[in-house]
Write a protein that holds these residues in place. Structure first.
Motif, PDB file in Angstrom:
ATOM      1  N   PHE A 592       0.855  -1.193   0.000  1.00  0.00           N
ATOM      2  CA  PHE A 592       0.000   0.000   0.000  1.00  0.00           C
ATOM      3  C   PHE A 592       0.889   1.241   0.000  1.00  0.00           C
ATOM      4  O   PHE A 592       1.906   1.300   0.690  1.00  0.00           O
ATOM      5  CB  PHE A 592      -0.874  -0.005   1.262  1.00  0.00           C
ATOM      6  CG  PHE A 592      -1.861   1.133   1.337  1.00  0.00           C
ATOM      7  CD1 PHE A 592      -3.166   0.980   0.886  1.00  0.00           C
ATOM      8  CD2 PHE A 592      -1.497   2.362   1.883  1.00  0.00           C
ATOM      9  CE1 PHE A 592      -4.079   2.025   0.952  1.00  0.00           C
ATOM     10  CE2 PHE A 592      -2.391   3.414   1.956  1.00  0.00           C
ATOM     11  CZ  PHE A 592      -3.694   3.238   1.495  1.00  0.00           C
ATOM     12  N   LEU A 593       0.504   2.224  -0.817  1.00  0.00           N
ATOM     13  CA  LEU A 593       1.135   3.545  -0.731  1.00  0.00           C
ATOM     14  C   LEU A 593       0.038   4.588  -0.555  1.00  0.00           C
ATOM     15  O   LEU A 593      -0.113   5.156   0.524  1.00  0.00           O
ATOM     16  CB  LEU A 593       1.986   3.852  -1.964  1.00  0.00           C
ATOM     17  CG  LEU A 593       2.736   5.190  -1.909  1.00  0.00           C
ATOM     18  CD1 LEU A 593       3.722   5.203  -0.758  1.00  0.00           C
ATOM     19  CD2 LEU A 593       3.442   5.493  -3.220  1.00  0.00           C
ATOM     20  N   ILE A 594      -0.751   4.829  -1.615  1.00  0.00           N
ATOM     21  CA  ILE A 594      -1.940   5.679  -1.467  1.00  0.00           C
ATOM     22  C   ILE A 594      -3.202   4.875  -1.736  1.00  0.00           C
ATOM     23  O   ILE A 594      -4.312   5.346  -1.520  1.00  0.00           O
ATOM     24  CB  ILE A 594      -1.869   6.930  -2.382  1.00  0.00           C
ATOM     25  CG1 ILE A 594      -1.682   6.525  -3.845  1.00  0.00           C
ATOM     26  CG2 ILE A 594      -0.757   7.866  -1.930  1.00  0.00           C
ATOM     27  CD1 ILE A 594      -1.679   7.693  -4.822  1.00  0.00           C
ATOM     28  N   THR A 595      -3.002   3.663  -2.253  1.00  0.00           N
ATOM     29  CA  THR A 595      -4.092   2.690  -2.399  1.00  0.00           C
ATOM     30  C   THR A 595      -3.436   1.313  -2.459  1.00  0.00           C
ATOM     31  O   THR A 595      -2.201   1.195  -2.479  1.00  0.00           O
ATOM     32  CB  THR A 595      -4.939   2.984  -3.654  1.00  0.00           C
ATOM     33  OG1 THR A 595      -6.079   2.120  -3.652  1.00  0.00           O
ATOM     34  CG2 THR A 595      -4.137   2.757  -4.923  1.00  0.00           C
ATOM     35  N   ASP A 596      -4.248   0.269  -2.485  1.00  0.00           N
ATOM     36  CA  ASP A 596      -3.699  -1.092  -2.512  1.00  0.00           C
ATOM     37  C   ASP A 596      -2.869  -1.316  -3.767  1.00  0.00           C
ATOM     38  O   ASP A 596      -3.201  -0.815  -4.858  1.00  0.00           O
ATOM     39  CB  ASP A 596      -4.826  -2.123  -2.458  1.00  0.00           C
ATOM     40  CG  ASP A 596      -5.527  -2.141  -1.100  1.00  0.00           C
ATOM     41  OD1 ASP A 596      -4.845  -1.854  -0.103  1.00  0.00           O
ATOM     42  OD2 ASP A 596      -6.735  -2.436  -1.049  1.00  0.00           O
ATOM     43  N   GLN A 634      -0.280   4.334  -9.058  1.00  0.00           N
ATOM     44  CA  GLN A 634      -1.116   4.395  -7.852  1.00  0.00           C
ATOM     45  C   GLN A 634      -2.125   5.541  -7.933  1.00  0.00           C
ATOM     46  O   GLN A 634      -3.302   5.375  -7.589  1.00  0.00           O
ATOM     47  CB  GLN A 634      -0.229   4.576  -6.619  1.00  0.00           C
ATOM     48  CG  GLN A 634       0.466   3.311  -6.160  1.00  0.00           C
ATOM     49  CD  GLN A 634      -0.359   2.558  -5.140  1.00  0.00           C
ATOM     50  OE1 GLN A 634      -0.528   2.982  -4.003  1.00  0.00           O
ATOM     51  NE2 GLN A 634      -0.920   1.448  -5.562  1.00  0.00           N
ATOM     52  N   ARG A 635      -1.680   6.709  -8.410  1.00  0.00           N
ATOM     53  CA  ARG A 635      -2.585   7.862  -8.523  1.00  0.00           C
ATOM     54  C   ARG A 635      -3.715   7.590  -9.510  1.00  0.00           C
ATOM     55  O   ARG A 635      -4.871   7.903  -9.257  1.00  0.00           O
ATOM     56  CB  ARG A 635      -1.799   9.091  -8.975  1.00  0.00           C
ATOM     57  CG  ARG A 635      -1.105   9.821  -7.834  1.00  0.00           C
ATOM     58  CD  ARG A 635      -0.640  11.191  -8.260  1.00  0.00           C
ATOM     59  NE  ARG A 635      -1.762  12.070  -8.613  1.00  0.00           N
ATOM     60  CZ  ARG A 635      -1.620  13.322  -9.024  1.00  0.00           C
ATOM     61  NH1 ARG A 635      -0.410  13.845  -9.142  1.00  0.00           N
ATOM     62  NH2 ARG A 635      -2.660  14.064  -9.310  1.00  0.00           N
ATOM     63  N   GLN A 636      -3.351   6.989 -10.614  1.00  0.00           N
ATOM     64  CA  GLN A 636      -4.367   6.680 -11.620  1.00  0.00           C
ATOM     65  C   GLN A 636      -5.384   5.683 -11.074  1.00  0.00           C
ATOM     66  O   GLN A 636      -6.591   5.813 -11.275  1.00  0.00           O
ATOM     67  CB  GLN A 636      -3.695   6.114 -12.876  1.00  0.00           C
ATOM     68  CG  GLN A 636      -4.659   5.905 -14.048  1.00  0.00           C
ATOM     69  CD  GLN A 636      -3.957   5.379 -15.282  1.00  0.00           C
ATOM     70  OE1 GLN A 636      -2.834   4.914 -15.206  1.00  0.00           O
ATOM     71  NE2 GLN A 636      -4.616   5.469 -16.421  1.00  0.00           N
ATOM     72  N   LYS A 637      -4.890   4.680 -10.363  1.00  0.00           N
ATOM     73  CA  LYS A 637      -5.779   3.683  -9.777  1.00  0.00           C
ATOM     74  C   LYS A 637      -6.694   4.328  -8.739  1.00  0.00           C
ATOM     75  O   LYS A 637      -7.895   4.029  -8.683  1.00  0.00           O
ATOM     76  CB  LYS A 637      -4.944   2.571  -9.122  1.00  0.00           C
ATOM     77  CG  LYS A 637      -5.789   1.418  -8.583  1.00  0.00           C
ATOM     78  CD  LYS A 637      -4.964   0.432  -7.765  1.00  0.00           C
ATOM     79  CE  LYS A 637      -4.044  -0.362  -8.644  1.00  0.00           C
ATOM     80  NZ  LYS A 637      -3.376  -1.458  -7.871  1.00  0.00           N
ATOM     81  N   LEU A 638      -6.142   5.225  -7.915  1.00  0.00           N
ATOM     82  CA  LEU A 638      -6.950   5.895  -6.895  1.00  0.00           C
ATOM     83  C   LEU A 638      -8.020   6.761  -7.528  1.00  0.00           C
ATOM     84  O   LEU A 638      -9.158   6.830  -7.041  1.00  0.00           O
ATOM     85  CB  LEU A 638      -6.038   6.743  -5.990  1.00  0.00           C
ATOM     86  CG  LEU A 638      -6.725   7.449  -4.814  1.00  0.00           C
ATOM     87  CD1 LEU A 638      -7.325   6.428  -3.842  1.00  0.00           C
ATOM     88  CD2 LEU A 638      -5.725   8.345  -4.074  1.00  0.00           C
ATOM     89  N   SER A 639      -7.679   7.440  -8.644  1.00  0.00           N
ATOM     90  CA  SER A 639      -8.660   8.280  -9.346  1.00  0.00           C
ATOM     91  C   SER A 639      -9.827   7.442  -9.852  1.00  0.00           C
ATOM     92  O   SER A 639     -10.997   7.835  -9.765  1.00  0.00           O
ATOM     93  CB  SER A 639      -7.992   8.998 -10.516  1.00  0.00           C
ATOM     94  OG  SER A 639      -6.980   9.855 -10.063  1.00  0.00           O
ATOM     95  N   LYS A 640      -9.522   6.252 -10.377  1.00  0.00           N
ATOM     96  CA  LYS A 640     -10.574   5.361 -10.861  1.00  0.00           C
ATOM     97  C   LYS A 640     -11.472   4.902  -9.717  1.00  0.00           C
ATOM     98  O   LYS A 640     -12.695   4.824  -9.878  1.00  0.00           O
ATOM     99  CB  LYS A 640      -9.951   4.154 -11.556  1.00  0.00           C
ATOM    100  CG  LYS A 640      -9.317   4.468 -12.912  1.00  0.00           C
ATOM    101  CD  LYS A 640      -8.738   3.222 -13.553  1.00  0.00           C
ATOM    102  CE  LYS A 640      -8.132   3.531 -14.918  1.00  0.00           C
ATOM    103  NZ  LYS A 640      -7.521   2.315 -15.551  1.00  0.00           N
ATOM    104  N   VAL A 641     -10.853   4.602  -8.578  1.00  0.00           N
ATOM    105  CA  VAL A 641     -11.636   4.163  -7.411  1.00  0.00           C
ATOM    106  C   VAL A 641     -12.574   5.272  -6.964  1.00  0.00           C
ATOM    107  O   VAL A 641     -13.756   5.041  -6.669  1.00  0.00           O
ATOM    108  CB  VAL A 641     -10.700   3.730  -6.264  1.00  0.00           C
ATOM    109  CG1 VAL A 641     -11.506   3.488  -4.989  1.00  0.00           C
ATOM    110  CG2 VAL A 641      -9.927   2.483  -6.646  1.00  0.00           C
ATOM    111  N   LYS A 642     -12.062   6.512  -6.913  1.00  0.00           N
ATOM    112  CA  LYS A 642     -12.884   7.655  -6.481  1.00  0.00           C
ATOM    113  C   LYS A 642     -14.013   7.924  -7.473  1.00  0.00           C
ATOM    114  O   LYS A 642     -15.117   8.301  -7.080  1.00  0.00           O
ATOM    115  CB  LYS A 642     -12.012   8.906  -6.318  1.00  0.00           C
ATOM    116  CG  LYS A 642     -11.111   8.872  -5.084  1.00  0.00           C
ATOM    117  CD  LYS A 642     -10.294  10.156  -4.979  1.00  0.00           C
ATOM    118  CE  LYS A 642      -9.443  10.159  -3.724  1.00  0.00           C
ATOM    119  NZ  LYS A 642      -8.610  11.384  -3.620  1.00  0.00           N
ATOM    120  N   ALA A 643     -13.699   7.765  -8.776  1.00  0.00           N
ATOM    121  CA  ALA A 643     -14.723   7.985  -9.794  1.00  0.00           C
ATOM    122  C   ALA A 643     -15.788   6.904  -9.756  1.00  0.00           C
ATOM    123  O   ALA A 643     -16.963   7.138 -10.041  1.00  0.00           O
ATOM    124  CB  ALA A 643     -14.076   8.018 -11.180  1.00  0.00           C
TER     125      ALA A 643
END
Length: 652
Positions: A592-596, A634-643
């Protein structure tokens, strides 16, 4: 809060006794308790007297030191676990008398022994043989079987040298010569380890006893709570901070686990940490206390003597690696808290930092003073002596920390008791060193490790790491360093590794054995308090201690980390790349860093982190690129999760 802390410590005494032999002593009452107290107090007064007015001749000082130590060990630690802890068994009284008499034989017949110039007669031989056996028995009672087994294997090695195949063979030593070397010279039992114990170490342990009397342990915990208790995963960060602070005065990772863990582990569990992780955090943080200057579990004093490098230089070199270690633990704790979404404690529940410092901030004065005295050129012995006096004086500044005359006397007794584990360990370590010096085993082992590695530095470091981890299992800090520096460090010296880096490398991995399965005593103690699976706790602790497995390699390949031939800019560069690299490796271990993280991301972060902690511009650049790539994924993955979340909520 203080009452809860004391109650928790009391409840966990059984756990401490289970994992730490040094706590398995008798709780005497009545006349026998007064006799033991009188011996212990006299012991402390003897040490204070020689510190103030001059140390005696080396053999005499060390003989009296061991005589006090052995007699107290046999009176306080029963020969068998089934014997009563309330009264002294007659057999132990006999052992105590013999334990005092054997070393005092040297004091009484000192002139005759000097005139005989190393030649021993029949009486000398019998006394010496008995003394060696008594030291082994004392170590068994206090330290436990692991170290005694190692010492016995070394004795067998000395006696059976001609029959050992391969590079480790030697011409052999007869029993009479071995006893003479171990007991009547300063190369064995009365060697450097017990010499340091009889001067510096005892006084620092006594200093720690008086700090405890003033309530320093609770002060550290309250201060850590005020600083970090409110943050994400606050109690875990409190464990890291408080254990690091306690490490400046503590000499045992297991005792540190129980002392601070009694308070922090239940708090971590209450906020959602799994028991295995809670126990691991405390174990890893407490073990790091042995790496933290200025005391470093008393190993710093031994290192100064063995390497002939000034003590101040030793603790200065240890600062950055120790901070990197704790930064690695802190990173692991923070990432786990973020992954689980754990909050800290409410600020209303926590003590206020201003109030703590106003009421008990003066307790820091002795610690500041001892560092100042050491830096300005005072010997460790004088610095500790003045710090003891100052700790008593500073306690008088406030009513809530003031210690009475009774507490001062009890501090003398507690200090002597606290030194018994070190005395047993260093005396037993003297047997190991005596065998090494008489047979040349250190160089033979070094040659063997270098030969196995085929002259490759990385492989030599790896084999030395494994050797140190094995030798460090279940062995207390001081003896741990003696063994690893004698057996493992010579291999690195043959590879032209700087002396300080070689000794520090072996020392680090010997200490990390406390959290590395299968014999991870600190982790097992933490598991006992957390009511967790010991093996899983040990595995979690090893993950959290990942920085400890990296930092020694860093300072061997780049000694600037130990402030060896270094410029300020070099330190800044190494510190920055090492910190970023540790974050990368820590996130790979945590997943984990900013998401799994997926397994591919974990590989990217791990390789990038390793490259950053490896010195070199090319490796730093490649490592930085990999970490940036991993972060962007990680940032791209987190953006998708938030969206995705609003869409899911809208569908519902």
């Amino acid at each position: 809060m203080a009452e809860n802390y004391q109650k928790a410590v009391a409840e966990n005494e059984e756990i401490l006794r289970k994992f730490d032999k040094e706590s398995d002593y008798r709780r005497l009452t009545g006349f026998s308790a007064r006799i033991v107290a009188a011996i212990a107090i006299t012991f402390s007064l003897f040490q204070l007297y020689t510190a103030a007015f001059g140390v005696l001749d080396a053999m005499i000082q060390r003989s009296i030191h061991i005589a006090f130590g052995l007699s107290l060990i046999f009176l306080l630690y029963p020969a068998r676990s089934s014997w009563s802890r309330d009264k002294i068994h007659p057999v132990d009284v006999i052992f105590a008398i013999m334990g005092a008499a054997a070393p005092l034989y040297i004091v009484v017949f000192y002139k005759q022994l000097v005139l005989r110039a190393g030649t021993v007669n029949t009486v000398d031989y019998i006394i010496g043989l008995i003394a060696v056996l008594l030291v082994l028995e004392a170590a068994r009672r206090v330290v436990g079987w692991p170290m005694v087994t190692i010492a016995c294997l070394f004795l067998v090695y000395a006696l059976l040298g001609p029959y050992i195949p391969g590079q480790l063979a030697h011409r052999g030593v007869d029993l009479s010569s071995l006893v003479q070397h171990l007991f009547y010279t300063t190369e064995g039992i009365f060697g450097i380890p017990i010499g340091v114990s009889s001067t510096f170490i005892f006084l620092f342990i006594l200093f720690g006893a008086y700090l405890e009397k003033t309530g320093m342990g609770q002060f550290f915990i309250d201060l850590a709570n005020a600083v970090a208790g409110w943050a994400s995963g606050g109690p875990a960060k409190v464990a890291v901070l408080s254990s690091g602070l306690m490490g400046t005065v503590s000499g045992s990772s297991v005792a540190n686990v129980v002392g601070t863990g009694s308070f922090t582990i239940p708090m971590m569990k209450s906020l959602g940490y799994k028991p295995e992780f809670a126990g691991a955090v405390e174990a890893t943080a407490s073990t790091g206390g042995q790496l933290m200057p200025p005391i470093m579990g008393a190993a710093a004093f031994l290192m100064a003597e063995f390497t002939q490098i000034p003590y101040v230089r030793i603790i200065g070199a240890a600062v950055i690696p120790a901070l990197l270690y704790y930064f690695g633990v802190w990173t692991g704790v923070h990432l786990e808290a973020k992954r689980l979404g754990l909050r800290g404690l409410n600020r209303e529940e926590l003590p206020k930092i201003k109030k703590i410092l106003m009421e008990r901030g003066h307790l820091f004065i002795p610690l500041i003073a001892i560092v100042y005295l050491l830096v300005t050129g005072y010997t460790p012995m004088k610095a500790a002596l003045y710090a003891i006096v100052l700790s008593i004086g500073c306690s008088m500044l406030r009513k809530n920390t003031r210690i009475s005359f009774t507490d001062i006397v009890k501090g003398l007794e507690q200090g002597a008791r606290g030194a018994l584990g070190v005395i047993a360990a260093t005396a037993c370590a003297g047997i190991i060193i005596g065998v090494v010096t008489q047979t040349g085993l250190g160089l033979k082992m070094g040659s063997t490790l270098v030969s196995m590695a085929n002259g490759n530095l990385f492989l030599t470091l790896f084999f030395t790491m494994i050797t140190s981890l094995i030798l460090g299992m279940g062995v207390p800090t001081t003896a741990n360093y003696v063994i690893t520096s004698t057996i493992a460090a010579p291999a690195l010296l043959m590879m032209k590794v700087p002396v300080l880096a070689a000794h520090m490398f072996a020392f680090y991995f010997g200490i990390i054995a406390d959290v590395t399965p299968p014999v991870a005593l600190a982790a097992f103690a933490g598991a006992g308090i957390a009511k967790a699976n010991p093996l899983r706790t040990g595995i979690n602790a090893s993950k959290l201690a990942v920085a400890a497995f990296l930092v020694p390699y860093i300072f061997v390949y780049n000694p600037a980390l130990l402030l060896i031939n270094v410029h300020a800019l070099d330190i800044v560069e190494i510190a920055i790349t090492s910190v970023i690299g540790i974050i990368g490796v820590g996130s790979a271990v945590a997943g984990f860093l900013i998401t799994d993280e997926s397994w591919i991301e974990r590989v990217i972060f791990f390789i990038g982190g390793i490259l950053l902690v490896t010195p070199g511009i090319k490796t730093d650049l490649i490592g930085a690129v990999l970490l940036v790539v991993g972060f962007l994924i990680q940032r791209q993955k987190l953006s998708k999760v938030k969206a995705l979340k609003p869409a899911v909520n809208k569908t519902k």
